[in-house]
Design a protein around this motif. Sequence first.
Motif, PDB file in Angstrom:
ATOM      1  N   UNK A  85       0.836  -1.210   0.000  1.00 43.70           N
ATOM      2  CA  UNK A  85       0.000   0.000   0.000  1.00 43.70           C
ATOM      3  C   UNK A  85       0.864   1.250   0.000  1.00 43.70           C
ATOM      4  N   UNK A  86       1.939   1.253   0.798  1.00 43.18           N
ATOM      5  CA  UNK A  86       2.855   2.406   0.840  1.00 43.18           C
ATOM      6  C   UNK A  86       3.503   2.601  -0.519  1.00 43.18           C
ATOM      7  N   UNK A  87       3.963   1.519  -1.127  1.00 48.44           N
ATOM      8  CA  UNK A  87       4.608   1.606  -2.431  1.00 48.44           C
ATOM      9  C   UNK A  87       3.642   2.165  -3.476  1.00 48.44           C
ATOM     10  N   UNK A  88       2.422   1.643  -3.528  1.00 41.87           N
ATOM     11  CA  UNK A  88       1.429   2.127  -4.490  1.00 41.87           C
ATOM     12  C   UNK A  88       1.025   3.572  -4.203  1.00 41.87           C
ATOM     13  N   UNK A  89       0.905   3.919  -2.929  1.00 45.44           N
ATOM     14  CA  UNK A  89       0.561   5.291  -2.551  1.00 45.44           C
ATOM     15  C   UNK A  89       1.657   6.251  -2.995  1.00 45.44           C
ATOM     16  N   UNK A  90       2.878   5.775  -3.035  1.00 46.45           N
ATOM     17  CA  UNK A  90       4.010   6.605  -3.445  1.00 46.45           C
ATOM     18  C   UNK A  90       4.125   6.696  -4.957  1.00 46.45           C
ATOM     19  N   UNK A  91       3.798   5.634  -5.658  1.00 47.45           N
ATOM     20  CA  UNK A  91       4.006   5.579  -7.110  1.00 47.45           C
ATOM     21  C   UNK A  91       2.836   6.173  -7.892  1.00 47.45           C
ATOM     22  N   UNK A  92       1.615   5.998  -7.447  1.00 51.73           N
ATOM     23  CA  UNK A  92       0.441   6.407  -8.228  1.00 51.73           C
ATOM     24  C   UNK A  92       0.300   7.930  -8.396  1.00 51.73           C
ATOM     25  N   UNK A  93       0.517   8.755  -7.373  1.00 52.59           N
ATOM     26  CA  UNK A  93       0.307  10.196  -7.550  1.00 52.59           C
ATOM     27  C   UNK A  93       1.065  10.846  -8.698  1.00 52.59           C
ATOM     28  N   UNK A  94       2.348  10.511  -8.945  1.00 49.83           N
ATOM     29  CA  UNK A  94       2.991  11.152 -10.097  1.00 49.83           C
ATOM     30  C   UNK A  94       2.299  10.857 -11.426  1.00 49.83           C
ATOM     31  N   UNK A  95       1.743   9.649 -11.584  1.00 48.88           N
ATOM     32  CA  UNK A  95       1.054   9.327 -12.834  1.00 48.88           C
ATOM     33  C   UNK A  95      -0.238  10.143 -12.981  1.00 48.88           C
ATOM     34  N   UNK A  96      -0.934  10.327 -11.870  1.00 50.37           N
ATOM     35  CA  UNK A  96      -2.125  11.186 -11.903  1.00 50.37           C
ATOM     36  C   UNK A  96      -1.721  12.595 -12.296  1.00 50.37           C
ATOM     37  N   UNK A  97      -0.647  13.100 -11.683  1.00 49.24           N
ATOM     38  CA  UNK A  97      -0.189  14.457 -11.994  1.00 49.24           C
ATOM     39  C   UNK A  97       0.277  14.586 -13.440  1.00 49.24           C
ATOM     40  N   UNK A  98       0.931  13.559 -13.963  1.00 54.42           N
ATOM     41  CA  UNK A  98       1.371  13.595 -15.363  1.00 54.42           C
ATOM     42  C   UNK A  98       0.154  13.684 -16.284  1.00 54.42           C
ATOM     43  N   UNK A  99      -0.860  12.862 -16.023  1.00 55.20           N
ATOM     44  CA  UNK A  99      -2.067  12.916 -16.855  1.00 55.20           C
ATOM     45  C   UNK A  99      -2.707  14.296 -16.770  1.00 55.20           C
ATOM     46  N   UNK A 100      -2.825  14.843 -15.572  1.00 53.34           N
ATOM     47  CA  UNK A 100      -3.440  16.161 -15.416  1.00 53.34           C
ATOM     48  C   UNK A 100      -2.610  17.238 -16.096  1.00 53.34           C
ATOM     49  N   UNK A 101      -1.297  17.098 -16.047  1.00 46.56           N
ATOM     50  CA  UNK A 101      -0.426  18.053 -16.724  1.00 46.56           C
ATOM     51  C   UNK A 101      -0.620  17.983 -18.236  1.00 46.56           C
ATOM     52  N   UNK A 102      -0.636  16.778 -18.782  1.00 46.26           N
ATOM     53  CA  UNK A 102      -0.855  16.610 -20.225  1.00 46.26           C
ATOM     54  C   UNK A 102      -2.236  17.147 -20.604  1.00 46.26           C
ATOM     55  N   UNK A 103      -3.236  16.857 -19.799  1.00 49.05           N
ATOM     56  CA  UNK A 103      -4.583  17.368 -20.058  1.00 49.05           C
ATOM     57  C   UNK A 103      -4.588  18.892 -20.053  1.00 49.05           C
ATOM     58  N   UNK A 104      -3.889  19.487 -19.092  1.00 52.31           N
ATOM     59  CA  UNK A 104      -3.798  20.944 -19.043  1.00 52.31           C
ATOM     60  C   UNK A 104      -3.180  21.520 -20.302  1.00 52.31           C
ATOM     61  N   UNK A 105      -2.117  20.882 -20.784  1.00 49.37           N
ATOM     62  CA  UNK A 105      -1.461  21.340 -22.025  1.00 49.37           C
ATOM     63  C   UNK A 105      -2.423  21.224 -23.201  1.00 49.37           C
ATOM     64  N   UNK A 106      -3.134  20.094 -23.288  1.00 52.69           N
ATOM     65  CA  UNK A 106      -4.103  19.912 -24.376  1.00 52.69           C
ATOM     66  C   UNK A 106      -5.201  20.974 -24.324  1.00 52.69           C
ATOM     67  N   UNK A 107      -5.678  21.254 -23.123  1.00 57.60           N
ATOM     68  CA  UNK A 107      -6.754  22.235 -22.979  1.00 57.60           C
ATOM     69  C   UNK A 107      -6.252  23.646 -23.298  1.00 57.60           C
TER      70      UNK A 107
END
Length: 186
Positions: A93-115
Amino acid sequence: TYLLYCIYLSLHALFLFAYRGYAFEYLWPAYPEIRSISLQILVPLAHASLTIFTQSYLNTKNESPKHHRYLWYLFWGNLLLTFLFPLLPHALAILLTTIIPPFTCIYLLVLGVLMWAQGNQGARYFILAFSVNLIAYIMTSSLIVMNPKLDLNLNAAVLIGGLVEIGVLLELVLLSIGVGYRMPLL
């Protein structure tokens, strides 16, 4: 948008409060079992609220229905993780909690650029906020993943904690400016 932003801010603040150990000290000192799972619950919960805020802030329902749908998937995925993480082995759970947020942020960043490329001027604050946050999360995640037992000396612990807090603080300031920018446009 502002209400969703406040919900996201509140959950993110609670995450930081728990991350630093203050939540255990002041909110639930008699419940160490809550302390052990609080971050694994608060991270996906904060990201679930972030996806809903993103839908509203970037107006994805009207400007990008496909990404609006993806954000719903991300919302429900994070909500599911909120309930799933306490059932997983703590180290996983700690490992996944640490790894997942950057991927969410990357998607949101790419979405922001697209928008922004589609003409959404408020997206530039969004891009800047998530760039700063993403850099902080990647640096923090890298430090934690390289040392999964969290055998940190004091300097490393301060550095890791400081990176997350500085990244989040800058993100929140930039998003506040962005929400203020959007107010007259609504």
